[in-house]
Scaffold this motif. Structure first.
Motif, short mmCIF file in Angstrom:
data_model
loop_
_atom_site.label_atom_id
_atom_site.label_comp_id
_atom_site.label_asym_id
_atom_site.label_seq_id
_atom_site.Cartn_x
_atom_site.Cartn_y
_atom_site.Cartn_z
N GLU A 194 5.38 1.63 -3.25
CA GLU A 194 4.25 1.93 -4.13
C GLU A 194 4.32 3.40 -4.48
O GLU A 194 4.40 4.24 -3.58
N ASP A 195 4.27 3.71 -5.77
CA ASP A 195 4.52 5.08 -6.21
C ASP A 195 3.28 5.94 -6.42
O ASP A 195 3.40 7.14 -6.64
N PRO A 228 9.25 3.44 -10.09
CA PRO A 228 10.60 3.89 -10.44
C PRO A 228 11.54 3.91 -9.25
O PRO A 228 11.08 4.05 -8.12
N PRO A 229 12.83 3.81 -9.43
CA PRO A 229 13.47 3.47 -10.70
C PRO A 229 13.59 1.95 -10.92
O PRO A 229 13.91 1.52 -12.01
N LYS A 267 5.26 1.87 7.00
CA LYS A 267 6.11 2.83 6.29
C LYS A 267 5.92 2.59 4.80
O LYS A 267 5.86 1.45 4.36
N GLN A 268 5.83 3.68 4.05
CA GLN A 268 5.72 3.58 2.59
C GLN A 268 6.77 4.45 1.94
O GLN A 268 6.98 5.59 2.34
N TYR A 269 7.40 3.89 0.92
CA TYR A 269 8.29 4.65 0.06
C TYR A 269 7.62 4.77 -1.30
O TYR A 269 7.03 3.82 -1.80
N LEU A 326 5.04 -4.98 -2.51
CA LEU A 326 5.76 -4.52 -3.69
C LEU A 326 4.83 -4.28 -4.87
O LEU A 326 4.13 -5.19 -5.32
N ASP A 327 4.86 -3.05 -5.37
CA ASP A 327 4.20 -2.74 -6.63
C ASP A 327 5.18 -3.08 -7.74
O ASP A 327 6.40 -3.03 -7.55
#
Length: 114
Positions: free
Chosen positions: A7-8, A56-57, A29-31, A51-52
């Protein structure tokens, strides 16, 4: 329970806490981007993958497609959590287990499991 989020823009751990979820039993954990997504999923081996779609990317839908056609172990639960229901429906169509607007994530029953 191990939870991995891609999730951005929204801090999902903070969203869970503010929504009243007890995260003491969750390894979280989040990226903030989807770079090397298959490697990240493989290394963390989550029980739950969030999942969002607009990230990106690589969009969440493509992360999911790549995961399902790879040799990476599939998480027990895959949650499509876009703010756009159309995007969630697309991820449900290719194999996500749950589709929910991301701000409703704390309402999921799966947080009550150990």
């Amino acid at each position: 329970m191990k939870v991995l989020a891609f999730e951005d823009s929204v801090d999902i751990e903070a969203l869970l806490i503010s929504g009243g979820v007890d995260i003491s039993h969750i390894q979280f954990k989040q990226y903030w981007d989807s770079v090397n997504h298959l490697q990240r999923i493989s290394e963390f081996a989550p029980d739950v993958l969030l999942l969002d779609h607009y990230m990106p990317p690589t969009k969440g839908l493509d992360v999911l497609k790549n995961l399902l056609k790879s040799n990476v172990l599939r998480p027990k639960t895959i949650v499509a959590m876009s703010s756009a229901s159309m995007a969630n429906n697309a991820m449900l169509g290719v194999g996500a287990d749950i589709g929910i607007v991301k701000f409703n994530i704390p309402k999921l029953d799966l947080w009550n499991q150990s």
